[in-house]
Write an enzyme that holds these catalytic residues in place. Structure first.
Site, short mmCIF file in Angstrom:
data_model
loop_
_atom_site.label_atom_id
_atom_site.label_comp_id
_atom_site.label_asym_id
_atom_site.label_seq_id
_atom_site.Cartn_x
_atom_site.Cartn_y
_atom_site.Cartn_z
N ALA A 68 -79.00 -15.42 21.35
CA ALA A 68 -79.08 -15.83 22.76
C ALA A 68 -79.97 -17.08 22.80
O ALA A 68 -80.75 -17.33 21.87
CB ALA A 68 -79.70 -14.72 23.59
N GLY A 107 -77.82 -12.15 19.34
CA GLY A 107 -76.55 -12.14 20.08
C GLY A 107 -75.39 -12.60 19.21
O GLY A 107 -74.25 -12.19 19.40
N GLU A 110 -74.27 -9.67 17.48
CA GLU A 110 -73.63 -8.76 18.44
C GLU A 110 -72.22 -9.23 18.78
O GLU A 110 -71.33 -8.42 18.98
CB GLU A 110 -74.51 -8.65 19.69
CG GLU A 110 -75.80 -7.87 19.40
CD GLU A 110 -76.81 -7.94 20.52
OE1 GLU A 110 -77.12 -9.06 21.00
OE2 GLU A 110 -77.31 -6.89 20.93
N GLU A 130 -84.50 -9.41 17.00
CA GLU A 130 -85.13 -9.39 18.33
C GLU A 130 -86.55 -8.85 18.32
O GLU A 130 -87.41 -9.31 19.08
CB GLU A 130 -84.26 -8.61 19.30
CG GLU A 130 -83.00 -9.33 19.76
CD GLU A 130 -81.84 -9.21 18.78
OE1 GLU A 130 -82.04 -8.78 17.62
OE2 GLU A 130 -80.72 -9.55 19.18
N1 T1G Z 1 -82.36 -20.19 21.06
C1 T1G Z 1 -82.72 -21.46 21.35
N2 T1G Z 1 -83.16 -22.36 20.43
C2 T1G Z 1 -83.21 -21.92 19.16
C3 T1G Z 1 -82.83 -20.62 18.77
C4 T1G Z 1 -82.38 -19.73 19.79
N3 T1G Z 1 -81.99 -18.50 19.52
N4 T1G Z 1 -83.00 -20.52 17.42
C5 T1G Z 1 -83.46 -21.71 17.00
N5 T1G Z 1 -83.60 -22.55 18.03
C6 T1G Z 1 -84.05 -23.95 17.98
C7 T1G Z 1 -85.47 -24.06 17.44
O1 T1G Z 1 -86.39 -23.85 18.50
C8 T1G Z 1 -85.48 -25.48 16.94
O2 T1G Z 1 -85.55 -26.31 18.10
C9 T1G Z 1 -84.06 -25.65 16.38
O3 T1G Z 1 -83.26 -24.64 17.02
C10 T1G Z 1 -83.99 -25.47 14.89
O4 T1G Z 1 -84.59 -24.19 14.61
C11 T1G Z 1 -79.01 -10.82 23.36
C12 T1G Z 1 -81.56 -11.42 23.33
C13 T1G Z 1 -81.14 -19.75 13.53
C14 T1G Z 1 -82.15 -19.16 11.30
O5 T1G Z 1 -84.30 -14.76 16.89
O6 T1G Z 1 -84.13 -17.66 13.15
O7 T1G Z 1 -80.18 -13.01 20.68
O8 T1G Z 1 -87.60 -27.56 17.42
O9 T1G Z 1 -86.08 -25.01 12.78
O10 T1G Z 1 -84.63 -23.48 10.03
O11 T1G Z 1 -79.68 -9.35 21.71
O12 T1G Z 1 -83.72 -20.97 14.13
O13 T1G Z 1 -85.34 -28.56 17.11
O14 T1G Z 1 -86.29 -28.25 19.45
O15 T1G Z 1 -85.59 -22.54 13.07
O16 T1G Z 1 -82.16 -24.04 10.48
C15 T1G Z 1 -82.30 -13.83 18.50
C16 T1G Z 1 -84.05 -17.43 15.93
C17 T1G Z 1 -82.51 -14.44 19.85
C18 T1G Z 1 -82.97 -16.38 15.79
C19 T1G Z 1 -82.04 -21.53 12.08
N6 T1G Z 1 -82.18 -14.86 17.50
N7 T1G Z 1 -83.74 -18.60 15.17
O17 T1G Z 1 -83.16 -21.89 11.26
O18 T1G Z 1 -83.77 -24.12 12.30
S1 T1G Z 1 -82.68 -13.17 21.09
C20 T1G Z 1 -83.22 -15.27 16.78
C21 T1G Z 1 -83.85 -18.63 13.82
C22 T1G Z 1 -81.13 -12.52 21.19
C23 T1G Z 1 -79.64 -10.71 22.00
C24 T1G Z 1 -81.05 -11.25 21.97
C25 T1G Z 1 -83.60 -19.96 13.17
C26 T1G Z 1 -82.21 -20.08 12.52
P1 T1G Z 1 -86.25 -27.76 18.01
P2 T1G Z 1 -85.13 -23.93 13.14
P3 T1G Z 1 -83.44 -23.42 10.92
#
Ligand code: T1G
Length: 655
Positions: A68, A107, A110, A130
């Site tokens: 998400a 997400g 999911e 999460e």
């Molecule tokens: N949403 C928005 N921005 C995100 C993002 C996300 N989920 N994940 C990464 N970014 C942005 C990050 O802030 C950075 O921004 C850029 O992308 C590069 O990130 C409904 C509610 C996917 C493995 O927890 O683990 O889904 O600094 O440096 O090393 O149940 O990002 O460039 O402005 O980390 O290539 C659950 C979190 C969300 C995954 C990529 N998902 N992200 O790694 O890039 S909650 C997560 C990561 C959810 C559902 C629930 C990693 C990555 P900027 P990066 P990377």
């Protein structure tokens, strides 16, 4: 066939009756509102288009779907919500197969679970992280994952937030097949599924599981959660999937997700997530290219040097480890191989990878062998003359473009740099011990460090898979300077009436894995004692000074290694020592202090204030660039609970 566009980030092409949908929402294909609306539009189109037999969902770039959109949290929910999209996918009357080319997280996982089949590419990974954001999956993860892989594996993955690669995902039953070309395999799978009843994950009967094994998996997750809400809630939801039908389970999961999403714990953990990404951005380095580093020299193979060597080797670097004698070099090689062996035993490293690491390791007593190094990190005894002499020698050995890094904790890196003909190539890399485990590295931007040298140091630390925090030159840099301030405040409270175990208990209740006095006993009291003696001559006599620790050190009570320090350690068990209580009472009497009691809340408030005041000073002096950097240092180097956000965040949010 021309490309069809369903939103700014969702397009599709028709491949002989299969609608191949591509999500293109850089940087990680997060499920922003326009991604969700685009997916629904594509499904609406596929419903009425008789020529479409089914759909493939894919992600552009190197990520499938990163979850998400975290940046939408806290904003009003925009329909279609993710659960609405996911429900539409699972109940769709035509087959929908996902082609997972990269990370399918939160997400994103999911969405994959709701598809009627899942194809993983070689670089695919799947996870529901999460809980690392203080929330639980909010779109079916806790209800569908256990139906696919069973409750025990689901408790592990959802409770810890860890991701699994393609091979493990296939083994678990999360993924149907791994394919070199997931897109082509998914298109073929659509055609196969069009001829048979669809396998809807939510309708799969929950696999039976041994109750004791479920309880053991639950206990393992809770043991690691250290008072956090989300992991326990995630486990509760996975277990409830066995009692509730899908609709009830999804409703309970959604309500829990919404409650936790608005919690302080989630706000703190989202702060940490975004702070980690901001920390790697140094404005003055925009457009600066790092130098190529492939061969790393390490001087000293003691605890720190061998840890750094292992970290560099497992990250693919060639390592030249220098010791003073061939015997010491051989012993150093043994230490490095021993750490690699432990990684193999704990299945964090394969035997082949261990062999490859050792093949890239040279251990030597010949300093001239460092001539091949692109970067040399010194991890020798923390004495200014030893380090400056070493850098003088290195000047005549390493190539002009090679970078020299000092791992000093307390010495002045500018003074070390001044020993070389070219101080612009000197940078500080303050690793935390054990260096092959601890993520944090303070990257010290010395007075004369060249921008491309700083950029090279950042790139090196990131390639090690560690967390680089850039700071300026000051005694103790960010972490140790704050730690000294917080230790000083703790010792003030000892003198005012608290006891070590009371202060440690308050810190552990707040979320620290261990209290400050127990930590001191583990690290050894002599390190801070040597520093206090070094600073004694210049200490301001008007400044409050607590001598209790000096008395303990003079009595040979240096901590766990001597069997007693702030605590006694009979048969290794940490126990309150009446002799320490007596020494504290004597110190109070000597200053005519009438002891008073402290509540745990007051203890934390005073320690937090000491950390925040020092943090504010570091920001004012320009040593630290932003409050989030200070939070990350204290979380990753000193055990500050991440679910409190770090001292600066906690103080700002009164937590
Ligand atoms: N949403 C928005 N921005 C995100 C993002 C996300 N989920 N994940 C990464 N970014 C942005 C990050 O802030 C950075 O921004 C850029 O992308 C590069 O990130 C409904 C509610 C996917 C493995 O927890 O683990 O889904 O600094 O440096 O090393 O149940 O990002 O460039 O402005 O980390 O290539 C659950 C979190 C969300 C995954 C990529 N998902 N992200 O790694 O890039 S909650 C997560 C990561 C959810 C559902 C629930 C990693 C990555 P900027 P990066 P990377």
């Amino acid at each position: 066939m021309p490309e069809m566009r369903f939103s700014e980030s969702v397009s599709a092409r028709l491949d002989d009756g299969v609608l191949v949908v591509a999500i293109d929402n850089p940087p990680v294909n997060a499920l922003s509102a326009h991604v969700r609306s685009g997916l629904i539009a594509a499904l609406d189109h596929a419903t009425v288009a008789a020529e479409i037999a089914g759909l493939v969902i894919s992600g552009a770039g190197r990520t499938f779907i990163g979850g998400a959109d975290i940046k939408e949290f806290g904003q009003p929910m925009v329909e279609p919500t993710l659960p609405q999209v996911i429900d539409r996918i699972e109940s769709f009357e035509k087959p929908i197969i996902c082609a997972v080319n990269g990370a399918a997280l939160g997400g994103g996982c999911e969405v994959a679970l709701a598809c009627h089949g899942r194809i993983a590419g070689e670089t695919a990974s799947f996870g529901l992280p999460e809980v690392k954001l203080g929330i639980v999956p909010g779109a079916g993860g806790t209800q569908r994952l256990p139906r696919l892989i069973g409750p025990i594996a689901a408790i592990d993955l959802i409770g810890t937030g860890r991701a699994v690669k393609a091979g493990e995902a296939v083994a678990l039953g999360l993924v149907d097949v791994a394919a070199a070309d997931p897109l082509a395999a998914a298109i073929a799978a659509v055609r196969e599924n069009a001829r048979r009843p669809l396998r809807r994950t939510g309708s799969i009967e929950m696999p039976a599981a041994d109750a004791a094994a479920v309880s053991a998996a639950e206990a393992k997750v809770l043991a690691r959660s250290r008072g956090q809400l989300a992991p326990a809630e995630a486990v509760r939801l996975v277990k409830s999937a066995n009692q509730l039908d899908l609709e009830q389970g999804l409703a309970e999961e959604r309500a829990t997700f919404l409650r936790l999403r608005d919690s302080e714990e989630s706000a703190a953990l989202r702060h940490v997530f975004l702070a980690e990404r901001a920390a790697g951005k140094v404005e003055k380095l925009a457009g600066v290219s790092p130098r190529r580093i492939e061969s790393v020299g390490i001087v000293g193979t003691g605890l720190m040097g061998s840890g750094i060597a292992v970290s560099a080797l497992t990250s693919g670097y060639r390592v030249i480890a220098l010791e003073q004698t061939q015997e010491a070099a051989t012993a150093g090689r043994g230490r490095i191989a021993g750490i690699l062996d432990k990684a193999v035993q704990s299945r964090r490293l394969t035997t082949e990878a261990r062999e490859a690491c050792l093949a890239r390791l040279d251990t030597t007593a010949e300093a001239k062998n460092l001539a091949a190094a692109d970067l040399v990190v010194e991890a020798v005894f923390d004495d200014i003359s030893v380090k400056t002499e070493l850098f003088r020698r290195l000047d005549g050995i390493v190539a002009p473009g090679a970078i020299l890094a000092t791992n000093t904790s307390y010495l002045d890196p500018d003074a070390i740099a001044a020993a070389t003909a070219d101080p612009s190539r000197v940078v500080g890399l303050h690793f935390f011990s054990p260096a092959n485990v601890m993520r944090l590295v303070e990257v010290v931007d010395c007075a004369k460090t060249a921008p491309d040298v700083l950029a090279s140091a950042l790139a090196f630390v990131k390639r090690l898979g560690k967390l680089p925090i850039v700071c300026g030159v000051t005694e103790g840099f960010v972490g140790n300077r704050i730690f000294s301030a917080y230790r000083r405040e703790a010792e003030f409270m000892l003198q005012d009436g608290a006891l070590p175990h009371e202060i440690d208990a308050a810190l552990e209740a707040y979320g620290f894995p261990m209290g400050i006095f127990a930590v001191n006993d583990m690290a050894g009291l002599e390190i801070a004692w040597a520093r206090r003696k070094r600073l004694a001559a210049t200490r301001d006599p008007a400044e409050r000074y607590v001598e209790i620790a000096d008395r303990l050190c003079e009595a040979g009570r240096l901590g766990r290694k001597t069997g007693h320090g702030w605590y006694a350690y009979p048969d290794g068990e940490r126990t309150i020592d009446p002799a320490v209580t007596a020494a504290i009472e004597a110190a109070r009497a000597a200053k005519n202090i009438e002891p008073r009691t402290f509540t745990a809340e007051e203890i934390i408030d005073r320690l937090l204030k000491a950390m925040v005041d020092e943090g504010a000073a570091l920001l004012a002096e320009g040593i630290a660039a932003r409050p989030g950097d200070i939070d990350l240092v204290m979380i990753n180097g000193y055990g500050f609970p991440a679910h409190k956000g770090g001292p600066m965040f906690a103080a700002e949010h009164n937590r």
